[in-house]
Design a protein around this motif. Sequence first.
Motif, PDB file in Angstrom:
ATOM      1  N   ALA A   1      -3.402  -2.082  17.518  1.00  0.00           N
ATOM      2  CA  ALA A   1      -4.504  -1.344  18.408  1.00  0.00           C
ATOM      3  C   ALA A   1      -5.050  -2.283  19.505  1.00  0.00           C
ATOM      4  CB  ALA A   1      -5.438  -0.799  17.597  1.00  0.00           C
ATOM      5  N   ASP A   2      -5.528  -2.028  20.733  1.00  0.00           N
ATOM      6  CA  ASP A   2      -6.348  -2.732  21.483  1.00  0.00           C
ATOM      7  C   ASP A   2      -7.581  -2.658  21.123  1.00  0.00           C
ATOM      8  OD1 ASP A   2      -7.710  -0.450  22.615  1.00  0.00           O
ATOM      9  OD2 ASP A   2      -5.732  -0.074  23.507  1.00  0.00           O
ATOM     10  N   PRO A   3      -8.497  -3.580  21.692  1.00  0.00           N
ATOM     11  CA  PRO A   3      -9.919  -3.605  20.725  1.00  0.00           C
ATOM     12  C   PRO A   3     -10.585  -2.652  20.992  1.00  0.00           C
ATOM     13  CG  PRO A   3      -9.477  -5.656  22.207  1.00  0.00           C
ATOM     14  CD  PRO A   3      -8.345  -4.681  22.546  1.00  0.00           C
ATOM     15  N   ALA A   4     -10.698  -1.537  22.027  1.00  0.00           N
ATOM     16  CA  ALA A   4     -11.255  -0.363  22.180  1.00  0.00           C
ATOM     17  C   ALA A   4     -10.800   0.777  20.894  1.00  0.00           C
ATOM     18  CB  ALA A   4     -11.088   0.213  23.437  1.00  0.00           C
ATOM     19  N   ASN A   5      -9.392   0.573  20.735  1.00  0.00           N
ATOM     20  CA  ASN A   5      -8.883   1.682  19.675  1.00  0.00           C
ATOM     21  C   ASN A   5      -9.208   1.137  18.093  1.00  0.00           C
ATOM     22  OD1 ASN A   5      -7.885   4.151  20.995  1.00  0.00           O
ATOM     23  ND2 ASN A   5      -6.480   2.680  21.969  1.00  0.00           N
ATOM     24  N   ARG A   6      -9.230  -0.168  18.182  1.00  0.00           N
ATOM     25  CA  ARG A   6      -9.568  -0.972  16.759  1.00  0.00           C
ATOM     26  C   ARG A   6     -10.889  -0.622  16.649  1.00  0.00           C
ATOM     27  NH1 ARG A   6      -7.742  -6.133  17.710  1.00  0.00           N
ATOM     28  NH2 ARG A   6      -9.818  -6.609  18.554  1.00  0.00           N
ATOM     29  N   ASP A   7     -11.942  -0.518  17.446  1.00  0.00           N
ATOM     30  CA  ASP A   7     -13.105  -0.195  16.814  1.00  0.00           C
ATOM     31  C   ASP A   7     -13.293   1.247  16.551  1.00  0.00           C
ATOM     32  OD1 ASP A   7     -13.925  -2.759  17.986  1.00  0.00           O
ATOM     33  OD2 ASP A   7     -14.793  -2.057  19.944  1.00  0.00           O
ATOM     34  N   LYS A   8     -12.441   1.996  17.285  1.00  0.00           N
ATOM     35  CA  LYS A   8     -12.615   3.359  16.739  1.00  0.00           C
ATOM     36  C   LYS A   8     -11.895   3.578  15.352  1.00  0.00           C
ATOM     37  CE  LYS A   8     -12.037   5.383  21.318  1.00  0.00           C
ATOM     38  NZ  LYS A   8     -11.038   6.008  22.339  1.00  0.00           N
TER      39      LYS A   8
ATOM     40  N   ALA B   1       1.048  -1.119   0.024  1.00  0.00           N
ATOM     41  CA  ALA B   1       0.085  -0.089   0.084  1.00  0.00           C
ATOM     42  C   ALA B   1       0.885   1.173   0.015  1.00  0.00           C
ATOM     43  CB  ALA B   1      -0.731  -0.125   1.248  1.00  0.00           C
ATOM     44  N   GLY B   2       0.217   2.449  -0.086  1.00  0.00           N
ATOM     45  CA  GLY B   2       1.090   3.531   0.020  1.00  0.00           C
ATOM     46  C   GLY B   2       1.423   3.955   1.540  1.00  0.00           C
ATOM     47  N   SER B   3       2.207   4.854   1.781  1.00  0.00           N
ATOM     48  CA  SER B   3       2.790   4.992   2.974  1.00  0.00           C
ATOM     49  C   SER B   3       1.440   5.245   4.023  1.00  0.00           C
ATOM     50  CB  SER B   3       3.690   6.061   2.954  1.00  0.00           C
ATOM     51  OG  SER B   3       3.311   7.500   2.478  1.00  0.00           O
ATOM     52  N   PHE B   4       0.686   6.322   3.583  1.00  0.00           N
ATOM     53  CA  PHE B   4      -0.292   6.525   4.732  1.00  0.00           C
ATOM     54  C   PHE B   4      -1.042   5.362   5.039  1.00  0.00           C
ATOM     55  CE2 PHE B   4      -4.543   7.515   5.749  1.00  0.00           C
ATOM     56  CZ  PHE B   4      -4.570   8.438   6.874  1.00  0.00           C
ATOM     57  N   THR B   5      -1.588   4.519   3.819  1.00  0.00           N
ATOM     58  CA  THR B   5      -2.487   3.357   4.279  1.00  0.00           C
ATOM     59  C   THR B   5      -1.403   2.318   5.087  1.00  0.00           C
ATOM     60  OG1 THR B   5      -3.566   3.588   2.336  1.00  0.00           O
ATOM     61  CG2 THR B   5      -3.628   1.274   3.222  1.00  0.00           C
ATOM     62  N   GLU B   6      -0.183   1.964   4.843  1.00  0.00           N
ATOM     63  CA  GLU B   6       0.742   1.296   5.383  1.00  0.00           C
ATOM     64  C   GLU B   6       0.717   1.671   7.108  1.00  0.00           C
ATOM     65  OE1 GLU B   6       4.642   1.434   4.136  1.00  0.00           O
ATOM     66  OE2 GLU B   6       4.179   0.113   2.444  1.00  0.00           O
ATOM     67  N   GLN B   7       0.704   3.022   7.261  1.00  0.00           N
ATOM     68  CA  GLN B   7       0.446   3.405   8.668  1.00  0.00           C
ATOM     69  C   GLN B   7      -0.791   3.125   9.298  1.00  0.00           C
ATOM     70  OE1 GLN B   7       3.436   4.369  10.100  1.00  0.00           O
ATOM     71  NE2 GLN B   7       4.383   4.163   8.591  1.00  0.00           N
ATOM     72  N   ILE B   8      -1.873   3.144   8.616  1.00  0.00           N
ATOM     73  CA  ILE B   8      -3.023   2.810   9.232  1.00  0.00           C
ATOM     74  C   ILE B   8      -3.255   1.258   9.379  1.00  0.00           C
ATOM     75  CG2 ILE B   8      -5.622   2.595   8.426  1.00  0.00           C
ATOM     76  CD1 ILE B   8      -4.811   5.394   9.098  1.00  0.00           C
ATOM     77  N   ILE B   9      -2.661   0.528   8.635  1.00  0.00           N
ATOM     78  CA  ILE B   9      -2.530  -0.916   9.029  1.00  0.00           C
ATOM     79  C   ILE B   9      -1.795  -1.372   9.927  1.00  0.00           C
ATOM     80  CG2 ILE B   9      -2.031  -3.278   7.916  1.00  0.00           C
ATOM     81  CD1 ILE B   9      -2.467  -1.961   5.172  1.00  0.00           C
ATOM     82  N   LYS B  10      -0.738  -0.569  10.232  1.00  0.00           N
ATOM     83  CA  LYS B  10       0.277  -0.611  11.428  1.00  0.00           C
ATOM     84  C   LYS B  10      -0.492  -0.411  12.592  1.00  0.00           C
ATOM     85  CE  LYS B  10       4.688  -0.047   9.079  1.00  0.00           C
ATOM     86  NZ  LYS B  10       5.793   0.747   8.975  1.00  0.00           N
TER      87      LYS B  10
ATOM     88  N   ALA C   1     -10.083  -6.842   7.661  1.00  0.00           N
ATOM     89  CA  ALA C   1      -8.999  -7.719   6.958  1.00  0.00           C
ATOM     90  C   ALA C   1      -7.841  -8.079   7.957  1.00  0.00           C
ATOM     91  CB  ALA C   1      -8.343  -6.976   5.802  1.00  0.00           C
ATOM     92  N   VAL C   2      -7.510  -7.033   8.839  1.00  0.00           N
ATOM     93  CA  VAL C   2      -6.393  -7.400   9.919  1.00  0.00           C
ATOM     94  C   VAL C   2      -7.037  -8.410  11.147  1.00  0.00           C
ATOM     95  CG1 VAL C   2      -5.118  -6.408  11.772  1.00  0.00           C
ATOM     96  CG2 VAL C   2      -5.240  -5.278   9.620  1.00  0.00           C
ATOM     97  N   VAL C   3      -8.365  -8.250  11.307  1.00  0.00           N
ATOM     98  CA  VAL C   3      -9.006  -9.136  12.274  1.00  0.00           C
ATOM     99  C   VAL C   3      -9.112 -10.495  11.926  1.00  0.00           C
ATOM    100  CG1 VAL C   3     -11.092  -9.618  13.528  1.00  0.00           C
ATOM    101  CG2 VAL C   3     -10.303  -7.111  13.716  1.00  0.00           C
ATOM    102  N   ALA C   4      -9.372 -10.512  10.450  1.00  0.00           N
ATOM    103  CA  ALA C   4      -9.409 -11.778   9.833  1.00  0.00           C
ATOM    104  C   ALA C   4      -7.931 -12.771   9.851  1.00  0.00           C
ATOM    105  CB  ALA C   4     -10.102 -11.771   8.520  1.00  0.00           C
ATOM    106  N   ILE C   5      -7.111 -11.795   9.304  1.00  0.00           N
ATOM    107  CA  ILE C   5      -5.570 -12.505   9.390  1.00  0.00           C
ATOM    108  C   ILE C   5      -5.318 -12.659  10.869  1.00  0.00           C
ATOM    109  CG2 ILE C   5      -4.203 -10.345   9.382  1.00  0.00           C
ATOM    110  CD1 ILE C   5      -2.887 -11.821   6.762  1.00  0.00           C
ATOM    111  N   GLN C   6      -5.525 -11.814  11.719  1.00  0.00           N
ATOM    112  CA  GLN C   6      -4.854 -12.232  13.139  1.00  0.00           C
ATOM    113  C   GLN C   6      -5.915 -13.254  13.752  1.00  0.00           C
ATOM    114  OE1 GLN C   6      -5.317  -8.466  15.056  1.00  0.00           O
ATOM    115  NE2 GLN C   6      -3.142  -8.063  14.372  1.00  0.00           N
ATOM    116  N   TYR C   7      -7.203 -13.257  13.615  1.00  0.00           N
ATOM    117  CA  TYR C   7      -7.964 -14.310  14.486  1.00  0.00           C
ATOM    118  C   TYR C   7      -8.580 -15.628  13.737  1.00  0.00           C
ATOM    119  CZ  TYR C   7      -7.066 -10.427  17.915  1.00  0.00           C
ATOM    120  OH  TYR C   7      -6.252  -9.658  18.611  1.00  0.00           O
ATOM    121  N   ASP C   8      -8.790 -15.379  12.469  1.00  0.00           N
ATOM    122  CA  ASP C   8      -9.483 -16.516  11.757  1.00  0.00           C
ATOM    123  C   ASP C   8      -8.480 -17.496  11.196  1.00  0.00           C
ATOM    124  OD1 ASP C   8     -10.983 -18.005  10.061  1.00  0.00           O
ATOM    125  OD2 ASP C   8     -11.744 -16.224   9.048  1.00  0.00           O
TER     126      ASP C   8
END
Length: 79
Positions: free
Chosen positions: A37-44, A23-32, A55-62
């Motif tokens: 993020a903890d669950p509360a911040n991930r929800d935000k 991804a571009g640099s901004f999107t890379e930072q969003i993914i990082k 997608a991140v939740v899927a790759i981490q937990y599914d």
Amino acid sequence: MDSITPEVANHVLFHYGRGGYQAGSFTEQIIKAIDMADPANRDKLALGFPGYVAAVVAIQYDPDGVTNLQGIAQGEVAA
């Protein structure tokens, strides 16, 4: 996984070293940020970036997350 587009799937797969493309640099930072993020911040973050969070939740937990994202990335599976 309703909001995961092929582009999002490719970006997240790349971030985790499972294929895809960078991804571009901004999107890379969003993914990082989502990755760290903890669950509360991930929800935000999901308010602004629902596809990336899904997608991140899927790759981490599914157990089938990588396979499902690869299918979406290749256009073989509808998100």
